[in-house]
Design a protein around this motif. Structure first.
Motif, PDB file in Angstrom:
ATOM      1  N   LEU A 137       0.821  -1.209   0.000  1.00  0.00           N
ATOM      2  CA  LEU A 137       0.000   0.000   0.000  1.00  0.00           C
ATOM      3  C   LEU A 137       0.859   1.265   0.000  1.00  0.00           C
ATOM      4  N   SER A 138       2.029   1.205   0.623  1.00  0.00           N
ATOM      5  CA  SER A 138       2.938   2.351   0.568  1.00  0.00           C
ATOM      6  C   SER A 138       3.342   2.626  -0.876  1.00  0.00           C
ATOM      7  N   ALA A 139       3.712   1.557  -1.594  1.00  0.00           N
ATOM      8  CA  ALA A 139       4.118   1.697  -2.993  1.00  0.00           C
ATOM      9  C   ALA A 139       2.931   2.121  -3.855  1.00  0.00           C
ATOM     10  N   PHE A 140       1.750   1.572  -3.570  1.00  0.00           N
ATOM     11  CA  PHE A 140       0.543   1.900  -4.338  1.00  0.00           C
ATOM     12  C   PHE A 140       0.184   3.373  -4.206  1.00  0.00           C
ATOM     13  N   PHE A 141       0.084   3.859  -2.963  1.00  0.00           N
ATOM     14  CA  PHE A 141      -0.303   5.254  -2.760  1.00  0.00           C
ATOM     15  C   PHE A 141       0.761   6.215  -3.290  1.00  0.00           C
ATOM     16  N   ALA A 142       2.038   5.823  -3.188  1.00  0.00           N
ATOM     17  CA  ALA A 142       3.109   6.680  -3.710  1.00  0.00           C
ATOM     18  C   ALA A 142       3.005   6.817  -5.221  1.00  0.00           C
ATOM     19  N   LEU A 143       2.794   5.697  -5.917  1.00  0.00           N
ATOM     20  CA  LEU A 143       2.726   5.719  -7.375  1.00  0.00           C
ATOM     21  C   LEU A 143       1.456   6.390  -7.883  1.00  0.00           C
ATOM     22  N   VAL A 144       0.307   5.883  -7.440  1.00  0.00           N
ATOM     23  CA  VAL A 144      -0.966   6.411  -7.951  1.00  0.00           C
ATOM     24  C   VAL A 144      -1.197   7.838  -7.451  1.00  0.00           C
ATOM     25  N   GLY A 145      -0.782   8.100  -6.204  1.00  0.00           N
ATOM     26  CA  GLY A 145      -0.933   9.445  -5.658  1.00  0.00           C
ATOM     27  C   GLY A 145      -0.071  10.466  -6.384  1.00  0.00           C
ATOM     28  N   THR A 146       1.144  10.078  -6.768  1.00  0.00           N
ATOM     29  CA  THR A 146       2.022  10.987  -7.516  1.00  0.00           C
ATOM     30  C   THR A 146       1.407  11.321  -8.872  1.00  0.00           C
ATOM     31  N   HIS A 147       0.823  10.321  -9.521  1.00  0.00           N
ATOM     32  CA  HIS A 147       0.150  10.586 -10.795  1.00  0.00           C
ATOM     33  C   HIS A 147      -1.034  11.524 -10.591  1.00  0.00           C
ATOM     34  N   PHE A 187       1.267  12.924 -21.838  1.00  0.00           N
ATOM     35  CA  PHE A 187       2.248  12.165 -21.056  1.00  0.00           C
ATOM     36  C   PHE A 187       1.581  11.511 -19.845  1.00  0.00           C
ATOM     37  N   LEU A 188       0.729  12.259 -19.143  1.00  0.00           N
ATOM     38  CA  LEU A 188       0.029  11.704 -17.976  1.00  0.00           C
ATOM     39  C   LEU A 188      -0.914  10.577 -18.380  1.00  0.00           C
ATOM     40  N   ASP A 189      -1.495  10.674 -19.560  1.00  0.00           N
ATOM     41  CA  ASP A 189      -2.360   9.594 -20.043  1.00  0.00           C
ATOM     42  C   ASP A 189      -1.555   8.325 -20.294  1.00  0.00           C
ATOM     43  N   VAL A 190      -0.372   8.479 -20.882  1.00  0.00           N
ATOM     44  CA  VAL A 190       0.485   7.317 -21.131  1.00  0.00           C
ATOM     45  C   VAL A 190       0.890   6.671 -19.806  1.00  0.00           C
ATOM     46  N   VAL A 191       1.260   7.501 -18.826  1.00  0.00           N
ATOM     47  CA  VAL A 191       1.620   6.969 -17.508  1.00  0.00           C
ATOM     48  C   VAL A 191       0.442   6.217 -16.905  1.00  0.00           C
ATOM     49  N   TRP A 192      -0.773   6.769 -17.061  1.00  0.00           N
ATOM     50  CA  TRP A 192      -1.947   6.118 -16.484  1.00  0.00           C
ATOM     51  C   TRP A 192      -2.205   4.762 -17.138  1.00  0.00           C
ATOM     52  N   ILE A 193      -1.950   4.644 -18.428  1.00  0.00           N
ATOM     53  CA  ILE A 193      -2.134   3.350 -19.093  1.00  0.00           C
ATOM     54  C   ILE A 193      -1.233   2.298 -18.436  1.00  0.00           C
ATOM     55  N   PHE A 194       0.000   2.694 -18.096  1.00  0.00           N
ATOM     56  CA  PHE A 194       0.898   1.777 -17.389  1.00  0.00           C
ATOM     57  C   PHE A 194       0.382   1.483 -15.978  1.00  0.00           C
ATOM     58  N   VAL A 195      -0.138   2.517 -15.301  1.00  0.00           N
ATOM     59  CA  VAL A 195      -0.718   2.310 -13.959  1.00  0.00           C
ATOM     60  C   VAL A 195      -1.880   1.341 -14.045  1.00  0.00           C
ATOM     61  N   PHE A 196      -2.763   1.567 -15.002  1.00  0.00           N
ATOM     62  CA  PHE A 196      -3.950   0.721 -15.158  1.00  0.00           C
ATOM     63  C   PHE A 196      -3.549  -0.730 -15.423  1.00  0.00           C
ATOM     64  N   THR A 197      -2.543  -0.914 -16.268  1.00  0.00           N
ATOM     65  CA  THR A 197      -2.127  -2.267 -16.642  1.00  0.00           C
ATOM     66  C   THR A 197      -1.350  -2.956 -15.529  1.00  0.00           C
ATOM     67  N   ILE A 198      -0.316  -2.273 -15.029  1.00  0.00           N
ATOM     68  CA  ILE A 198       0.597  -2.906 -14.066  1.00  0.00           C
ATOM     69  C   ILE A 198      -0.005  -2.993 -12.672  1.00  0.00           C
ATOM     70  N   VAL A 199      -0.661  -1.926 -12.237  1.00  0.00           N
ATOM     71  CA  VAL A 199      -1.200  -1.902 -10.869  1.00  0.00           C
ATOM     72  C   VAL A 199      -2.558  -2.600 -10.788  1.00  0.00           C
ATOM     73  N   TYR A 200      -3.496  -2.146 -11.618  1.00  0.00           N
ATOM     74  CA  TYR A 200      -4.878  -2.612 -11.452  1.00  0.00           C
ATOM     75  C   TYR A 200      -5.137  -3.954 -12.147  1.00  0.00           C
ATOM     76  N   LEU A 201      -4.838  -4.034 -13.444  1.00  0.00           N
ATOM     77  CA  LEU A 201      -5.134  -5.286 -14.153  1.00  0.00           C
ATOM     78  C   LEU A 201      -4.322  -6.454 -13.606  1.00  0.00           C
ATOM     79  N   MET A 202      -3.024  -6.242 -13.442  1.00  0.00           N
ATOM     80  CA  MET A 202      -2.186  -7.317 -12.892  1.00  0.00           C
ATOM     81  C   MET A 202      -2.571  -7.616 -11.444  1.00  0.00           C
ATOM     82  N   GLY A 203      -3.072  -6.596 -10.749  1.00  0.00           N
ATOM     83  CA  GLY A 203      -3.438  -6.768  -9.340  1.00  0.00           C
ATOM     84  C   GLY A 203      -4.644  -7.677  -9.152  1.00  0.00           C
ATOM     85  N   VAL A 204      -5.587  -7.627 -10.083  1.00  0.00           N
ATOM     86  CA  VAL A 204      -6.802  -8.433  -9.922  1.00  0.00           C
ATOM     87  C   VAL A 204      -6.723  -9.763 -10.666  1.00  0.00           C
ATOM     88  N   MET A 205      -5.657  -9.984 -11.428  1.00  0.00           N
ATOM     89  CA  MET A 205      -5.532 -11.242 -12.171  1.00  0.00           C
ATOM     90  C   MET A 205      -5.094 -12.369 -11.250  1.00  0.00           C
TER      91      MET A 205
END
Length: 205
Positions: A137-147, A187-205
């Motif tokens: 959760l520390s890593a999650f909030f740091a990454l998603v919160g920074t975005h 640029f922020l949209d591209v970063v979000w695509i990585f967030v969506f894929t790496i954090v959320y999609l991989m997280g629920v798989m």
């Protein structure tokens, strides 16, 4: 006649100087984007190392509500499209179209931030998932919160630019600023695509 020629030469020199100045500022912004890439790269690397360290706390599968995340993604990607339409309006010299699409982009961006804040509040209040609960959760909030912070800064920046456009109109300076904010937003949209894929999609798989 010689005086007119001298004046013409002076105007040309001033125009070249202004163009060089704007080009230098654009180059400076590219340097900023490179440093931001390094920042987000570090945050992604940290998340990948720590995402399985839940310390007995909530896991990604338990926390992530994908319908809301998909809505956030759709809104942010749409805002990237509308920011592109604003640039097209600027290139046509259409101030009304430029300001209108910037306003739509701001509204979409604000909706994204609102949904993200709601997601964070729900995690903390309903799941007890805070930044100190686990390494994940520390890593999650740091990454998603920074975005999310970057998006919020972009919104303030865009509103300020809209005010400047109303006062000064479409000039070489405001054109450069619109192009830069649009690039930043993409640029922020591209970063979000990585967030969506790496954090959320991989997280629920």
């Amino acid at each position: 006649m010689a005086h007119a020629a001298a004046q013409g030469g002076q105007h040309a020199h001033e125009h070249d100087h202004e163009h060089d100045h704007e080009s230098l500022k654009t180059f400076g912004f590219w340097i900023f984007l490179i440093t931001d890439c390094i920042l987000f790269g570090s945050l992604f690397a940290t998340y990948m190392v720590l995402h399985q360290n839940t310390n007995g706390g909530p896991t990604p599968e338990e926390l992530f509500k994908m319908p809301g995340i998909i809505a956030e993604t759709f809104i942010l990607l749409t805002s990237s499209f509308t920011s592109g339409l604003a640039v097209l309006g600027m290139n046509k010299g259409n101030m009304k179209q430029l300001l209108g699409w910037l306003a739509v982009t701001v509204l979409l961006g604000a909706s994204f931030v609102g949904l993200e804040l709601n997601e964070f509040i729900s995690m903390v209040n309903h799941e007890g998932a805070t930044i100190s609960t686990s390494a994940f959760l520390s890593a999650f909030f740091a990454l998603v919160g920074t975005h999310g912070l970057h998006v919020s800064v972009g919104l303030i920046w865009m509103v300020g630019l809209m005010i400047q456009l109303k006062r000064r109109g479409i000039t070489a300076v405001t054109k450069r600023k619109v192009a830069v904010i649009s690039l930043y937003w993409h640029f922020l949209d591209v970063v979000w695509i990585f967030v969506f894929t790496i954090v959320y999609l991989m997280g629920v798989m």
